[in-house]
Scaffold this active site. Structure first.
Site, PDB file in Angstrom:
ATOM      1  N   ARG A  36       0.832  -1.213   0.000  1.00 40.75           N
ATOM      2  CA  ARG A  36       0.000   0.000   0.000  1.00 40.75           C
ATOM      3  C   ARG A  36       0.865   1.262   0.000  1.00 40.75           C
ATOM      4  O   ARG A  36       0.526   2.266  -0.616  1.00 40.75           O
ATOM      5  CB  ARG A  36      -0.916  -0.020   1.221  1.00 40.75           C
ATOM      6  CG  ARG A  36      -1.939   1.105   1.270  1.00 40.75           C
ATOM      7  CD  ARG A  36      -3.001   0.804   2.308  1.00 40.75           C
ATOM      8  NE  ARG A  36      -4.004   1.840   2.377  1.00 40.75           N
ATOM      9  CZ  ARG A  36      -4.209   2.621   3.426  1.00 40.75           C
ATOM     10  NH1 ARG A  36      -3.450   2.474   4.506  1.00 40.75           N
ATOM     11  NH2 ARG A  36      -5.147   3.538   3.417  1.00 40.75           N
ATOM     12  N   HIS A  74       0.353   4.406  -2.580  1.00 43.64           N
ATOM     13  CA  HIS A  74       0.086   5.766  -2.124  1.00 43.64           C
ATOM     14  C   HIS A  74       1.236   6.719  -2.439  1.00 43.64           C
ATOM     15  O   HIS A  74       1.035   7.924  -2.526  1.00 43.64           O
ATOM     16  CB  HIS A  74      -0.226   5.760  -0.624  1.00 43.64           C
ATOM     17  CG  HIS A  74      -1.596   5.261  -0.309  1.00 43.64           C
ATOM     18  ND1 HIS A  74      -2.393   5.786   0.684  1.00 43.64           N
ATOM     19  CD2 HIS A  74      -2.333   4.267  -0.862  1.00 43.64           C
ATOM     20  CE1 HIS A  74      -3.545   5.140   0.729  1.00 43.64           C
ATOM     21  NE2 HIS A  74      -3.528   4.204  -0.197  1.00 43.64           N
ATOM     22  N   ASP A  75       2.417   6.184  -2.635  1.00 40.32           N
ATOM     23  CA  ASP A  75       3.537   7.006  -3.069  1.00 40.32           C
ATOM     24  C   ASP A  75       3.387   7.353  -4.544  1.00 40.32           C
ATOM     25  O   ASP A  75       3.447   8.531  -4.926  1.00 40.32           O
ATOM     26  CB  ASP A  75       4.858   6.265  -2.831  1.00 40.32           C
ATOM     27  CG  ASP A  75       6.073   7.077  -3.267  1.00 40.32           C
ATOM     28  OD1 ASP A  75       6.039   8.318  -3.101  1.00 40.32           O
ATOM     29  OD2 ASP A  75       7.047   6.489  -3.746  1.00 40.32           O
ATOM     30  N   GLY A 125       4.069  10.782  -8.709  1.00 37.34           N
ATOM     31  CA  GLY A 125       4.927   9.701  -9.160  1.00 37.34           C
ATOM     32  C   GLY A 125       5.634   8.969  -8.036  1.00 37.34           C
ATOM     33  O   GLY A 125       5.541   9.342  -6.864  1.00 37.34           O
ATOM     34  N   ASP A 149       8.276   8.567  -6.023  1.00 37.62           N
ATOM     35  CA  ASP A 149       9.453   9.361  -5.651  1.00 37.62           C
ATOM     36  C   ASP A 149       9.740   9.365  -4.153  1.00 37.62           C
ATOM     37  O   ASP A 149      10.535  10.175  -3.672  1.00 37.62           O
ATOM     38  CB  ASP A 149       9.271  10.807  -6.123  1.00 37.62           C
ATOM     39  CG  ASP A 149       8.040  11.481  -5.516  1.00 37.62           C
ATOM     40  OD1 ASP A 149       7.336  10.837  -4.696  1.00 37.62           O
ATOM     41  OD2 ASP A 149       7.771  12.649  -5.854  1.00 37.62           O
ATOM     42  N   SER A 166       8.029  10.430  -1.793  1.00 40.59           N
ATOM     43  CA  SER A 166       7.555  11.637  -1.089  1.00 40.59           C
ATOM     44  C   SER A 166       6.717  11.273   0.129  1.00 40.59           C
ATOM     45  O   SER A 166       6.692  12.006   1.121  1.00 40.59           O
ATOM     46  CB  SER A 166       6.753  12.532  -2.037  1.00 40.59           C
ATOM     47  OG  SER A 166       5.620  11.846  -2.557  1.00 40.59           O
ATOM     48  N   ASN A 168      -3.948   8.716   4.238  1.00 37.18           N
ATOM     49  CA  ASN A 168      -2.753   8.143   4.879  1.00 37.18           C
ATOM     50  C   ASN A 168      -2.777   8.200   6.396  1.00 37.18           C
ATOM     51  O   ASN A 168      -2.233   7.314   7.065  1.00 37.18           O
ATOM     52  CB  ASN A 168      -1.495   8.886   4.397  1.00 37.18           C
ATOM     53  CG  ASN A 168      -1.251   8.738   2.909  1.00 37.18           C
ATOM     54  OD1 ASN A 168      -1.643   7.748   2.309  1.00 37.18           O
ATOM     55  ND2 ASN A 168      -0.606   9.725   2.310  1.00 37.18           N
ATOM     56  N   HIS A 171      -6.234  -5.769  -2.639  1.00 34.45           N
ATOM     57  CA  HIS A 171      -7.096  -5.898  -1.463  1.00 34.45           C
ATOM     58  C   HIS A 171      -7.375  -7.353  -1.106  1.00 34.45           C
ATOM     59  O   HIS A 171      -8.185  -7.627  -0.226  1.00 34.45           O
ATOM     60  CB  HIS A 171      -8.409  -5.136  -1.681  1.00 34.45           C
ATOM     61  CG  HIS A 171      -8.253  -3.652  -1.556  1.00 34.45           C
ATOM     62  ND1 HIS A 171      -9.310  -2.772  -1.641  1.00 34.45           N
ATOM     63  CD2 HIS A 171      -7.151  -2.889  -1.333  1.00 34.45           C
ATOM     64  CE1 HIS A 171      -8.867  -1.537  -1.488  1.00 34.45           C
ATOM     65  NE2 HIS A 171      -7.556  -1.586  -1.304  1.00 34.45           N
ATOM     66  N   THR A 172      -6.703  -8.269  -1.758  1.00 39.30           N
ATOM     67  CA  THR A 172      -6.790  -9.661  -1.340  1.00 39.30           C
ATOM     68  C   THR A 172      -5.966  -9.890  -0.071  1.00 39.30           C
ATOM     69  O   THR A 172      -6.031 -10.952   0.537  1.00 39.30           O
ATOM     70  CB  THR A 172      -6.311 -10.614  -2.465  1.00 39.30           C
ATOM     71  OG1 THR A 172      -6.645 -11.951  -2.112  1.00 39.30           O
ATOM     72  CG2 THR A 172      -4.813 -10.516  -2.689  1.00 39.30           C
ATOM     73  N   ASP A 231     -10.246  -9.111   2.531  1.00 37.34           N
ATOM     74  CA  ASP A 231     -10.606 -10.385   1.913  1.00 37.34           C
ATOM     75  C   ASP A 231     -10.957 -11.350   3.042  1.00 37.34           C
ATOM     76  O   ASP A 231     -10.086 -11.758   3.809  1.00 37.34           O
ATOM     77  CB  ASP A 231      -9.422 -10.894   1.081  1.00 37.34           C
ATOM     78  CG  ASP A 231      -9.567 -12.358   0.662  1.00 37.34           C
ATOM     79  OD1 ASP A 231     -10.668 -12.922   0.829  1.00 37.34           O
ATOM     80  OD2 ASP A 231      -8.569 -12.921   0.182  1.00 37.34           O
ATOM     81  N   ASP A 270      -3.955 -14.056  -3.372  1.00 35.78           N
ATOM     82  CA  ASP A 270      -4.619 -14.947  -4.326  1.00 35.78           C
ATOM     83  C   ASP A 270      -5.791 -14.211  -4.961  1.00 35.78           C
ATOM     84  O   ASP A 270      -5.905 -12.991  -4.834  1.00 35.78           O
ATOM     85  CB  ASP A 270      -5.079 -16.225  -3.614  1.00 35.78           C
ATOM     86  CG  ASP A 270      -5.919 -15.918  -2.361  1.00 35.78           C
ATOM     87  OD1 ASP A 270      -6.593 -14.859  -2.326  1.00 35.78           O
ATOM     88  OD2 ASP A 270      -5.895 -16.744  -1.426  1.00 35.78           O
TER      89      ASP A 270
END
Length: 321
Positions: free
Chosen positions: A65, A69-70, A75, A77, A79, A97, A196-197, A241, A249
């Site tokens: 994750r 989110h980066d 891009g 990077d 951050s 976040n 999200h599995t 999941d 999976d």
């Protein structure tokens, strides 16, 4: 006519130059980038990730994750790793976040190990990208070749973090748009949502779904209410999941077909819309999902990298040099 031709040629020349510059930035990433400068970088990262995931399997989802989110904010990077400074507010307190993105300590540990063998060589952005890949593999998912050579940003963007990271409340059209804005197709969006599995979500992010929505399995909704009451307990966690929450999976898609998507945005992928058939395919074919996921991760990892002399190689991932 001569003036028009000259102007047209100049326009074409500029367009070709822009395409070449963009292509060069992407081309500077290479799977062999550290082969000479830090040959043990990848094995060092993998060992640290495997240790962290063995200690807490949820950490695999957290590191994956972190990469998403980066990359969705200016891009890939690194951050997202920056702490607040007097000059800018970092992305850690952005709504998507704050209180939920984790794994920073693991990245710090990895960075420290890599710095000890190759000081000032391996970027935090590359560490995040490789750690995401190794986390998925550690949880039984696919591996892929990570393109390397990203450099680290010297600033962060709180407002973009708040606006560009897809929210769990988005409808299908909003999800397609959010990913399209990053150059990712609707098919790639569905594949990447398969992340999200693994992992968990906070009650505050799925409360409205289990109490108010009708496209949800009733027994599934009821089973969640004891851990997520209509008021309070915002930070209580439930697995994204329900079938195999720590195994990478295709069970996530089976959940969606059974109307057991935890988040509103999850179930939107299978709700009578244009992505239903792809969800059905993935629910029936694990290999199709895993292949498409790996390919989409490579593409996402190439979003707007800083290369060449842009950015820097941070010594400490939490602050600029």
């Amino acid at each position: 006519m001569a003036s028009y031709s000259s102007s047209f040629i100049r326009t074409i020349t500029i367009c070709v130059f822009v395409v070449l510059v963009v292509g060069m930035a992407s081309a500077q990433l290479s799977s062999t980038y550290y082969n000479s400068s830090c040959p043990n970088a990848l094995s060092t990262i993998k060992s640290a990730v495997n240790s962290a995931v063995a200690n807490e399997r949820r950490m695999g989802a957290s590191l994956l994750r972190l990469h998403f989110h980066d990359c969705f904010v200016n891009g890939c990077d690194a951050s997202i790793l920056l702490d607040d400074t007097a000059n800018f507010t970092g992305e850690k307190t952005a709504k998507p976040n704050n209180g939920s993105v984790r794994g920073f300590d693991v990245i710090d540990t990895i960075k420290s190990k890599v710095e000890s063998i190759c000081p000032g060589v391996v970027s935090c952005a590359d560490i995040v990208a490789v750690a995401a890949r190794d986390s998925v593999a550690a949880l039984g998912g696919p591996s892929w070749t990570v393109q390397l050579g990203r450099r680290d940003s010297t600033t962060a963007n709180l407002s973009t973090a708040n606006s560009d990271i897809p929210a769990p409340t988005l409808n299908l059209s909003g999800l397609i748009s959010a990913f399209s804005n990053k150059g990712l197709t609707a098919k790639e969006m569905v594949a990447l949502s398969g992340s999200h599995t693994i992992g968990q979500a906070r009650c505050t992010n799925f409360r409205a779904r289990i109490y108010n929505e009708t496209n949800i399995n009733t027994s599934f909704a009821s089973s969640l209410k004891s851990n997520c009451p209509s008021n309070g307990s915002d930070n209580n966690l439930s697995p994204l999941d329900a079938i195999s929450p720590t195994s990478f999976d295709n069970a996530y898609y089976k959940d969606l077909v059974s109307k057991k998507g935890l988040l509103h945005s999850d179930q939107q992928l299978y709700n009578g819309g244009s992505t239903d058939s792809q969800v059905t395919t993935y629910s029936r074919s694990s290999s199709s999902f895993l292949t498409d996921f790996a390919n989409a991760m490579v593409k996402m990892g190439n979003l707007s990298p800083l290369t060449g002399t842009n950015g820097q190689i941070r010594t400490n991932c939490r602050k600029t040099n």
